[in-house]
Design a protein around this motif. Structure first.
Motif, PDB file in Angstrom:
ATOM      1  N   LEU A 618      24.981  11.901 -41.226  1.00  9.44           N
ATOM      2  CA  LEU A 618      26.386  11.974 -40.843  1.00  9.44           C
ATOM      3  C   LEU A 618      26.545  12.648 -39.476  1.00  9.44           C
ATOM      4  CD1 LEU A 618      29.338  11.534 -41.414  1.00  9.44           C
ATOM      5  CD2 LEU A 618      29.364  13.560 -42.855  1.00  9.44           C
ATOM      6  N   ALA A 619      25.768  13.698 -39.210  1.00  3.46           N
ATOM      7  CA  ALA A 619      25.837  14.379 -37.914  1.00  3.46           C
ATOM      8  C   ALA A 619      25.408  13.435 -36.792  1.00  3.46           C
ATOM      9  CB  ALA A 619      24.962  15.628 -37.926  1.00  3.46           C
ATOM     10  N   LYS A 620      24.376  12.641 -37.046  1.00  4.81           N
ATOM     11  CA  LYS A 620      23.923  11.676 -36.046  1.00  4.81           C
ATOM     12  C   LYS A 620      25.011  10.644 -35.762  1.00  4.81           C
ATOM     13  CE  LYS A 620      20.141   8.459 -35.058  1.00  4.81           C
ATOM     14  NZ  LYS A 620      18.888   7.845 -35.575  1.00  4.81           N
ATOM     15  N   ALA A 621      25.699  10.193 -36.796  1.00  2.42           N
ATOM     16  CA  ALA A 621      26.785   9.223 -36.613  1.00  2.42           C
ATOM     17  C   ALA A 621      27.935   9.848 -35.826  1.00  2.42           C
ATOM     18  CB  ALA A 621      27.279   8.734 -37.970  1.00  2.42           C
ATOM     19  N   ALA A 622      28.249  11.122 -36.085  1.00  5.64           N
ATOM     20  CA  ALA A 622      29.321  11.801 -35.341  1.00  5.64           C
ATOM     21  C   ALA A 622      28.951  11.953 -33.871  1.00  5.64           C
ATOM     22  CB  ALA A 622      29.616  13.169 -35.960  1.00  5.64           C
ATOM     23  N   CYS A 623      27.686  12.240 -33.592  1.00  3.98           N
ATOM     24  CA  CYS A 623      27.244  12.363 -32.197  1.00  3.98           C
ATOM     25  C   CYS A 623      27.358  11.034 -31.458  1.00  3.98           C
ATOM     26  CB  CYS A 623      25.800  12.867 -32.144  1.00  3.98           C
ATOM     27  SG  CYS A 623      25.588  14.589 -32.660  1.00  3.98           S
ATOM     28  N   ALA A 624      27.258   9.936 -32.188  1.00  3.19           N
ATOM     29  CA  ALA A 624      27.313   8.626 -31.546  1.00  3.19           C
ATOM     30  C   ALA A 624      28.735   8.149 -31.316  1.00  3.19           C
ATOM     31  CB  ALA A 624      26.570   7.597 -32.416  1.00  3.19           C
ATOM     32  N   GLU A 625      29.749   8.886 -31.765  1.00  5.99           N
ATOM     33  CA  GLU A 625      31.137   8.479 -31.582  1.00  5.99           C
ATOM     34  C   GLU A 625      31.513   8.492 -30.103  1.00  5.99           C
ATOM     35  OE1 GLU A 625      33.914   7.780 -34.116  1.00  5.99           O
ATOM     36  OE2 GLU A 625      31.955   7.016 -34.731  1.00  5.99           O
ATOM     37  N   SER A 626      32.201   7.466 -29.646  1.00  4.01           N
ATOM     38  CA  SER A 626      32.648   7.377 -28.251  1.00  4.01           C
ATOM     39  C   SER A 626      34.156   7.498 -28.117  1.00  4.01           C
ATOM     40  CB  SER A 626      32.188   6.043 -27.643  1.00  4.01           C
ATOM     41  OG  SER A 626      32.716   4.948 -28.373  1.00  4.01           O
ATOM     42  N   SER A 627      34.849   7.641 -29.234  1.00  2.00           N
ATOM     43  CA  SER A 627      36.302   7.814 -29.202  1.00  2.00           C
ATOM     44  C   SER A 627      36.701   8.600 -30.440  1.00  2.00           C
ATOM     45  CB  SER A 627      37.021   6.469 -29.160  1.00  2.00           C
ATOM     46  OG  SER A 627      36.717   5.702 -30.324  1.00  2.00           O
ATOM     47  N   GLY A 628      37.965   9.003 -30.459  1.00  2.00           N
ATOM     48  CA  GLY A 628      38.452   9.747 -31.611  1.00  2.00           C
ATOM     49  C   GLY A 628      38.185  11.238 -31.479  1.00  2.00           C
ATOM     50  N   PRO A 629      38.493  11.990 -32.532  1.00  6.67           N
ATOM     51  CA  PRO A 629      38.382  13.458 -32.454  1.00  6.67           C
ATOM     52  C   PRO A 629      36.955  13.957 -32.307  1.00  6.67           C
ATOM     53  CG  PRO A 629      38.948  12.743 -34.687  1.00  6.67           C
ATOM     54  CD  PRO A 629      39.065  11.541 -33.824  1.00  6.67           C
ATOM     55  N   TYR A 630      35.958  13.138 -32.626  1.00  6.93           N
ATOM     56  CA  TYR A 630      34.572  13.589 -32.540  1.00  6.93           C
ATOM     57  C   TYR A 630      33.829  12.974 -31.354  1.00  6.93           C
ATOM     58  CZ  TYR A 630      34.939  15.934 -37.045  1.00  6.93           C
ATOM     59  OH  TYR A 630      35.296  16.793 -38.044  1.00  6.93           O
ATOM     60  N   GLN A 631      34.580  12.454 -30.376  1.00  5.95           N
ATOM     61  CA  GLN A 631      33.908  11.822 -29.235  1.00  5.95           C
ATOM     62  C   GLN A 631      33.141  12.831 -28.380  1.00  5.95           C
ATOM     63  OE1 GLN A 631      36.694  10.077 -26.519  1.00  5.95           O
ATOM     64  NE2 GLN A 631      38.159  11.759 -26.695  1.00  5.95           N
ATOM     65  N   ASP A 632      33.551  14.101 -28.409  1.00  7.62           N
ATOM     66  CA  ASP A 632      32.857  15.122 -27.626  1.00  7.62           C
ATOM     67  C   ASP A 632      31.871  15.924 -28.459  1.00  7.62           C
ATOM     68  OD1 ASP A 632      34.339  14.438 -25.358  1.00  7.62           O
ATOM     69  OD2 ASP A 632      35.996  15.751 -25.934  1.00  7.62           O
ATOM     70  N   PHE A 633      31.689  15.558 -29.717  1.00  9.20           N
ATOM     71  CA  PHE A 633      30.772  16.315 -30.578  1.00  9.20           C
ATOM     72  C   PHE A 633      29.335  15.927 -30.252  1.00  9.20           C
ATOM     73  CE2 PHE A 633      28.201  16.562 -34.452  1.00  9.20           C
ATOM     74  CZ  PHE A 633      28.326  17.910 -34.747  1.00  9.20           C
ATOM     75  N   GLN A 634      28.527  16.921 -29.963  1.00 11.37           N
ATOM     76  CA  GLN A 634      27.118  16.694 -29.684  1.00 11.37           C
ATOM     77  C   GLN A 634      26.319  17.882 -30.207  1.00 11.37           C
ATOM     78  OE1 GLN A 634      25.481  14.042 -28.494  1.00 11.37           O
ATOM     79  NE2 GLN A 634      27.422  12.900 -28.287  1.00 11.37           N
ATOM     80  N   LEU A 635      25.076  17.630 -30.565  1.00 11.82           N
ATOM     81  CA  LEU A 635      24.169  18.695 -31.010  1.00 11.82           C
ATOM     82  C   LEU A 635      22.931  18.684 -30.118  1.00 11.82           C
ATOM     83  CD1 LEU A 635      24.309  18.279 -34.901  1.00 11.82           C
ATOM     84  CD2 LEU A 635      25.308  20.128 -33.563  1.00 11.82           C
TER      85      LEU A 635
END
Length: 973
Positions: A618-635
């Motif tokens: 799930l964290a990997k999928a969130a990091c791959a987001e390019s839009s939405g509230p998690y677009q800036d989420f990175q680890l």
């Protein structure tokens, strides 16, 4: 001791002194010439101002003189009635408008009559005359007759339309033109006369009057001319902002000034008679120095001079000019020296700036000239300073014709490259945290420092040398066998280097190539020159070795450098290996704890291993987001480590949860299932019924009736026990009628004849001693909640409201309640409130345990991530009742992972694993109720994380089709 300076300092100093000297002389001469020019220019400016003012004054009077002559020729001078005079009003208006300086035209008759046309342009005049709105002209008329005299004021607009007519008898009584100076003077003169400037009564502004006799009759025509425009002319002629210009008469009375407004009286408030202000009334200190004596020296010649006032120097001049028919006037000018000399000062500043600019531009040229003389030495000084500051970005490129300087440059260049390579390797080793990447990086840097073409790095493991990296200078892999080597059989060159503990250089023989696994020498670059380097730690123990392949022989200086470098590399390898070993140990410890938790209960096996995998997906999928509230989420790498550790330890608190609570399959189960005790009581009752039946038959009761009664009793007991046993399973909701039936069954008694306080532990005995022992035999309830069933919560089991962890999960009153009715009456499942709290308490223990661990800085977030997976987004979760915004994104991800794993797991004793679609539907409801992060759940579905997890960890029969479009983006209200 005599101080010495570099050659370029001497040359630069001499040049600067000469430049300053020449510049100072030129600047002084230029300033003096500019000062003389400006002073002469000031006198010329005064002459010019005088000339222009004379011309402007003359130009101001000329239209008025023409208008007066024309009016003297008009028939109005012969009119004897008011109506006849009023008929010429349009002609007088045209004359009045021919000059902006004209304020009024009028005719004074020998009979004492008077007719005046006044132009009104200012609000103050309208107010003074009480004129109606729109008034542009005012006619003032006096008619005298034998019956008396009358006066009137008639107000006209711009088109000479009458606005109002006022009778003014006092005006006729007060004013007689024959008594005015302009009338008497004009009657005596043969031509036009001009009165000395004075303040007009109506406006309080300076002006003059032109008058002359009419061509026919005894009338006198006159015109009032406002001199206010002279103030504007003087203001426009100011040489500098601080210049003062005044036009005055010989008595020092001011006719005009560049700022005349302060000396003017307010219209209608000025004293009578009005007087021109004195030059001292202007409030200018420098002008106050002029007295009436200043204007009587020479009326024909200009007077130039200067004076000092309050430390400020002023240039002054008085220039007379005379108009025909008027007394002489004087133009007074006062110019501040500071402003007059401003151009000279500016020129001086420019000269100084130019001189400084020349100096600044000349300094580099001078220094360049000096450097040409001592260029090589200066470069070497700079290179030495660069080495001192550890700056190695540029090589030394000094090619001197002096032998000693050139040798020094070569030596310094070698030293610089050596230190730079040493530091580069040290920095590369220090900055690399990944041990698997460190070893190739270390080998690559060492190959570069040794100017080698290839190299092999070995690590010492269990008295053997194991190949860790083999590469060429360009980073390409080098073909060499990776079998472990015995240090004593590693080839003549490497074995001798290891035996001596120092680096060795030489040619590689056939034995060396065979031992190193380089069977095909064609893979080596050029000749087989090599450097063998043993890597020794602080205790001089072998931790590894390197073999560096070169094209040419190695000199002793390079060999010593590589040897020194190897010591640093060995220490770095040892340190990084220790850190790596600690991380491996920590990782193994984490997985050991997680494995122990899963092994503790056969029903949760694999949970602690599956949750980390799902959380990372799930964290990997969130990091791959390019839009939405998690677009800036990175680890980053450290962030992934935090996720990994927290996920594996998220249930570490379960080590404190009793196994029999975690695995409780029935309501009466503790360390064993107490349903067997209950069954034994039913058995006792059944035996008691059989005995009673036999006793009744023996007592004479008919056997058939007794046995029928026995059958009914046994059937009732069997039915009651079956009901109790069903309640114990905990599969259905306990309706109120079932609770009542349990209470009814509990009302039955059985007889105990043995002491229940024998052979028990001291803790259980202490609980029983809460009530007095009953005399035997005693009848006891079939089901009971006894005092000894209540386990009090001790001090160590309390959780104060103000606890330092912020837990908001109030504990129940008792630690445990083993009451039989209490447990059988559990509404759902098998756990009582006390047991449910005990299981939920594992998250409290997780946070407390992890908080006590001294995590490194990059893992400080582990307790928060691991301890938040039972929180809900609406703040109703546990143990801290956090809301969404109070939780980190990874903690919210772990909550989703923990729930999904629990729903789909097939190793739980109390439920079956859900199908994929059913689990998604349940979680969608949780999203709607704001129990989980809705945006993360959408990513969970959209990115296919659920499907990837199912294919890896779920059974095939659980995986069915899911319409994720029905759940993605659904409202979470």
């Amino acid at each position: 001791m005599k101080r010495r300076f570099p050659l370029q300092v001497h040359i630069s100093t001499l040049f600067l002194i000469l430049t300053l000297l020449v510049g100072g002389v030129i600047g002084g001469i230029g300033y003096k010439i500019s000062q003389d020019i400006l002073e002469s220019t000031a006198a010329e400016l005064s002459t010019r101002i005088h000339r222009e003012m004379l011309g402007n004054f003359t130009g101001l009077l000329a239209p008025a003189e023409v208008a007066t002559r024309l009016l003297g020729l008009n028939e109005i001078t012969q009119q004897r009635t008011f109506e006849g005079r009023l008929s010429q009003l349009d002609f007088m208006r045209e004359l009045l408008n021919s000059s902006s300086a004209l304020t009024s035209l009028y005719v004074g008759y020998e009979s004492g009559d008077f007719f005046l046309l006044r132009r009104v342009t200012e609000a103050a005049e309208l107010k003074y005359f009480a004129a109606p709105a729109g008034t542009a002209y005012i006619v003032q008329s006096i008619e005298r007759a034998e019956g008396g005299s009358s006066g009137r004021f008639i107000y006209f607009d711009a088109a000479l339309v009458t606005l109002r007519s006022d009778t003014r008898p006092e005006y006729a009584a007060k004013f007689d033109p024959r008594n005015r100076d302009w009338y008497t003077a004009a009657m005596r003169a043969s031509g036009q006369i001009k009165t000395p400037p004075y303040l007009f009564f109506t406006s309080g502004k300076p002006g003059t009057t032109i008058a002359s006799r009419a061509s026919k009759g005894g009338a006198v025509v006159g015109a009032d001319i406002g001199l206010e425009t002279l103030n504007q002319l003087l203001a426009a002629q100011k040489v500098t902002p601080g210049t003062h210009l005044v036009l005055s008469n010989a008595a020092g009375q001011v006719i005009a000034a560049d700022d005349f407004s302060k000396a003017l009286p307010t219209v209608g408030q000025a004293p009578e008679p009005l007087h021109l202000p004195n030059i001292r009334d202007l409030g200018v200190p420098v002008l106050a120095q002029f007295t009436s004596a200043s204007f009587k020296l020479d009326e024909q010649a200009a007077q130039n001079g200067g004076l000092t006032l309050d430390g400020e120097r002023w240039h002054t001049s008085i220039r007379p000019f005379k108009l025909e028919g008027t007394n002489p006037l004087f133009l007074v000018a006062a110019i501040p020296d500071q402003e007059l000399m401003a151009p000279a000062h500016k020129l001086m500043h420019q000269l100084v700036f130019a001189m400084l600019l020349v100096i600044l531009l000349a300094i580099p040229a001078t220094l360049a000239l000096a450097r040409r003389i001592s260029k090589e030495l200066q470069q070497l000084v700079g290179e030495a300073e660069s080495i001192r500051r550890f700056e190695f970005s540029h090589p030394i490129a000094v090619d001197s014709m002096v032998l000693e300087v050139n040798e020094l440059a070569v030596t310094m260049g070698v030293m610089k490259r050596t230190i730079r390579r040493f530091l580069d390797i040290s920095m590369a080793v220090a900055s690399e945290n990944n041990f698997s990447r460190l070893l190739p990086s270390l080998l690559r840097e060492t190959i570069s420092a040794a100017e080698a073409e290839a190299g092999i790095l070995y690590l010492a493991e269990n008295d053997r040398l194991v190949q860790a990296a083999a590469m060429k200078a360009d980073g390409a892999p080098m073909l060499a066998e990776s079998a472990a080597l015995d240090p004593a059989l590693a080839g003549p060159l490497l074995s001798s280097a290891i035996a001596s503990g120092c680096a060795r250089a030489g040619l590689l023989g056939e034995a060396d190539l065979t031992a190193l696994g380089v069977a095909d020498a064609s893979c080596l670059p050029g000749k087989n020159h090599a450097i063998a380097v043993p890597l020794l730690n602080r205790q001089h123990n072998l931790v590894g070795a390197m073999v560096l392949f070169r094209l040419s022989e190695t000199d002793q200086a390079r060999l010593r450098f590589i040897e020194a470098l190897s010591g640093s590399s060995a220490v770095s390898i040892e340190s990084k290996e220790l850190i790596h070993a600690q991380k491996v140990l920590f990782e193994s410890f984490i997985q050991m704890i997680a494995g122990a938790i899963d092994a503790k209960s056969p029903y949760t096996g694999g949970h602690c291993a599956r949750v980390p995998e799902l959380t990372k997906m799930l964290a990997k999928a969130a990091c791959a987001e390019s839009s939405g509230p998690y677009q800036d989420f990175q680890l980053d790498e450290e962030g992934w480590e935090s996720v990994h550790v927290a996920a594996w330890l998220h249930d570490c608190g379960k080590v404190t949860t009793p196994e029999y609570v975690v695995d409780k399959a029935t309501k009466l189960e503790s360390l064993y299932d107490r349903i067997h005790e209950v069954r034994m009581r039913f058995e006792v009752l059944k035996r008691d019924a059989e005995i009673a039946c036999l006793q009744a038959i023996a007592g004479g009761e008919p056997e058939a009736a007794a046995r029928d009664r026995l059958s009914e009793q046994l059937a009732a007991l069997d039915a009651d026990f079956a009901f109790v046993a069903t309640c114990n399973e905990g599969g259905e909701f306990m309706a109120p009628e079932k609770i009542e039936r349990l209470k009814a069954i509990a009302g039955r008694t059985w007889r105990r004849t043995l002491d229940d306080r024998l052979g028990i532990s001291h803790e259980e005995k202490a609980r029983k001693e809460r009530t007095p022992a009953s005399a035997l035999p005693v009848d006891e309830p079939l089901l009971a909640d006894k005092p000894e069933h209540r386990f009090e919560r001790g001090v160590r089991d309390q959780m104060p409201d103000d606890n330092r962890w912020g837990f908001r999960m109030p504990p129940p009153e008792l630690l445990y309640n083993r009451g039989e009715l209490h447990n059988l009456g559990v509404a759902r499942g098998t756990l009582s409130d006390e047991e449910r709290y005990k299981i939920n308490e594992h998250i409290i223990q997780t946070i407390m345990m992890l908080t006590q661990l001294p995590f490194p800085k990059h893992l400080r977030q582990v307790p928060e991530i691991a301890g938040g997976h039972h929180e809900k987004m609406d703040g109703t979760g546990y143990p801290k009742r956090l809301r969404r915004e109070e939780m980190s994104p990874v903690a919210r991800m772990m909550a989703i992972s923990d729930i999904f794993e629990a729903l789909t797991a097939v190793d739980r004793p109390y439920k079956k694993g859900k199908k994929l679609s059913e689990a998604i539907r349940i979680m969608a409801m949780m999203k709607k109720e704001q129990h989980i992060d809705g945006e993360l759940f959408d990513i969970f579905l959209r990115a296919g994380v659920y499907r990837e997890y199912a294919e890896r960890f779920m059974r095939a029969e659980q995986i069915d089709e899911v319409d994720i479009e029905a759940f993605v983006g659904a409202a979470s209200n």
